[in-house]
Design a protein around this motif. Sequence first.
Motif, PDB file in Angstrom:
ATOM      1  N   ARG A   1      34.684 -28.598 -26.575  1.00  0.00           N
ATOM      2  CA  ARG A   1      34.298 -27.226 -26.909  1.00  0.00           C
ATOM      3  C   ARG A   1      33.141 -26.826 -25.999  1.00  0.00           C
ATOM      4  NH1 ARG A   1      36.387 -29.851 -31.002  1.00  0.00           N
ATOM      5  NH2 ARG A   1      37.717 -28.791 -32.509  1.00  0.00           N
ATOM      6  N   ASN A   2      33.455 -26.073 -24.972  1.00  0.00           N
ATOM      7  CA  ASN A   2      32.454 -25.705 -23.979  1.00  0.00           C
ATOM      8  C   ASN A   2      31.310 -24.940 -24.635  1.00  0.00           C
ATOM      9  OD1 ASN A   2      31.197 -24.048 -21.715  1.00  0.00           O
ATOM     10  ND2 ASN A   2      32.625 -25.340 -20.574  1.00  0.00           N
TER      11      ASN A   2
ATOM     12  N   THR B   1      39.527 -25.948 -22.641  1.00  0.00           N
ATOM     13  CA  THR B   1      38.492 -26.011 -23.669  1.00  0.00           C
ATOM     14  C   THR B   1      39.156 -25.731 -25.006  1.00  0.00           C
ATOM     15  OG1 THR B   1      36.284 -25.228 -24.306  1.00  0.00           O
ATOM     16  CG2 THR B   1      37.842 -23.566 -23.515  1.00  0.00           C
TER      17      THR B   1
END
Length: 389
Positions: A185-186, A128
């Motif tokens: 981008r988690n 991520t």
Amino acid sequence: MGLVVNNDVAGAGVHALIVGVSDYLNLPDAGEPSSDETWKLNKLSSPALSAFKIFDFITTTGLRLPLKTVRLLLSPSPAEVQVEPRLANATPTRASRDAFSKLAGQWRKDASVNKDDMTFFYFAGHGTQRGSDDSVLMLDDFLTSAAPLNECFEMHNVKSGMAPTATRPDIARTQFYFIDACMDRNAKLRTFLNPTVPAVFGIELSEKDERAAPMVFSTVDGAIALGRSRKPSHFSQALTLAFARAAEEPDPVTGQWSVTAVTIKNALDYYYNKNKLGTLVTMGSLVGSPVIRYLAGPPDIDISVEVQPEALGLPCTIGVLDQDKIAVPGCNPGAKTKFDLTVKAGAYQVEVNAGRLTSNPFRSPLRLFNKPMLPPWTHNLTSLLRPPN
């Protein structure tokens, strides 16, 4: 622990660290529902197989320098072990955060002896981003502790920790990094206030960083990597092809064909575009164009040929000749007006004999091919044809 190659090499050599994480201990199986608690992530069935494919290549085919050490950390899924039984016993320990930290420290220590050495790093697994230059990669015990990123590492920290410093003045100056992981981008990250990742290396000041250290990512910022169930990922497949073929010109002195960071990037771009993968490879930190390996001779090049129009008249034969006007072996398209073939890098021309040509044969000008080309090599012969009967 994880040191699977340890050769006594006189002079410069390669120190490799290869990691593949598929069987995440705290994530649900592939295909099962994944909750917010597990960051909407699942176990994988490609990264360990992908990493093993890279390991196989560098240990059997080789790089520019002989292998000194290879450290291998794999957490394979049961599905991958079914496909490749050697994965079951390929490494004595799983790819945990603790194991990674220990092996990374040993890897750096071994690479700090001879500045003419080369390092090779490959990671495949979940990843991520927290920012544009902040890649966070997840090891197999991800989410074991309460701190969300404790079982991860930052790629920036690893690369910065491999810089030459006063305590490591002779660290390898040529370093290759390959990362096969999602760079999105988690959403779960946004629920934490400044989540931190424990450092693998303490970063010392480096007055003069002379490294040639390209870092190649399998996808762009904010995008998802392209794994394949029970198969090596597209990135590892493209990368091994690039290692084997991605040389674009011979050295004027030695005649060897150099596979460099730039030619690898070109080959990866070609593979991604040809297979319409919908994302791009990204490369950063390039200084110069370091050579990762040499080919003994011209590489294989994939090309497409198209002759227009389709109605050329019978009899019709189409072929490809080299610069000595010798037919390319195995190129027998017959009357096909569009076909693919693989040739050695060099100059070629298309030859057409057709019933409607006003003069036979037609031979195109020679064209140099030193890297694969996605658009077809097109020849429109309409103006050279007699009207159809």
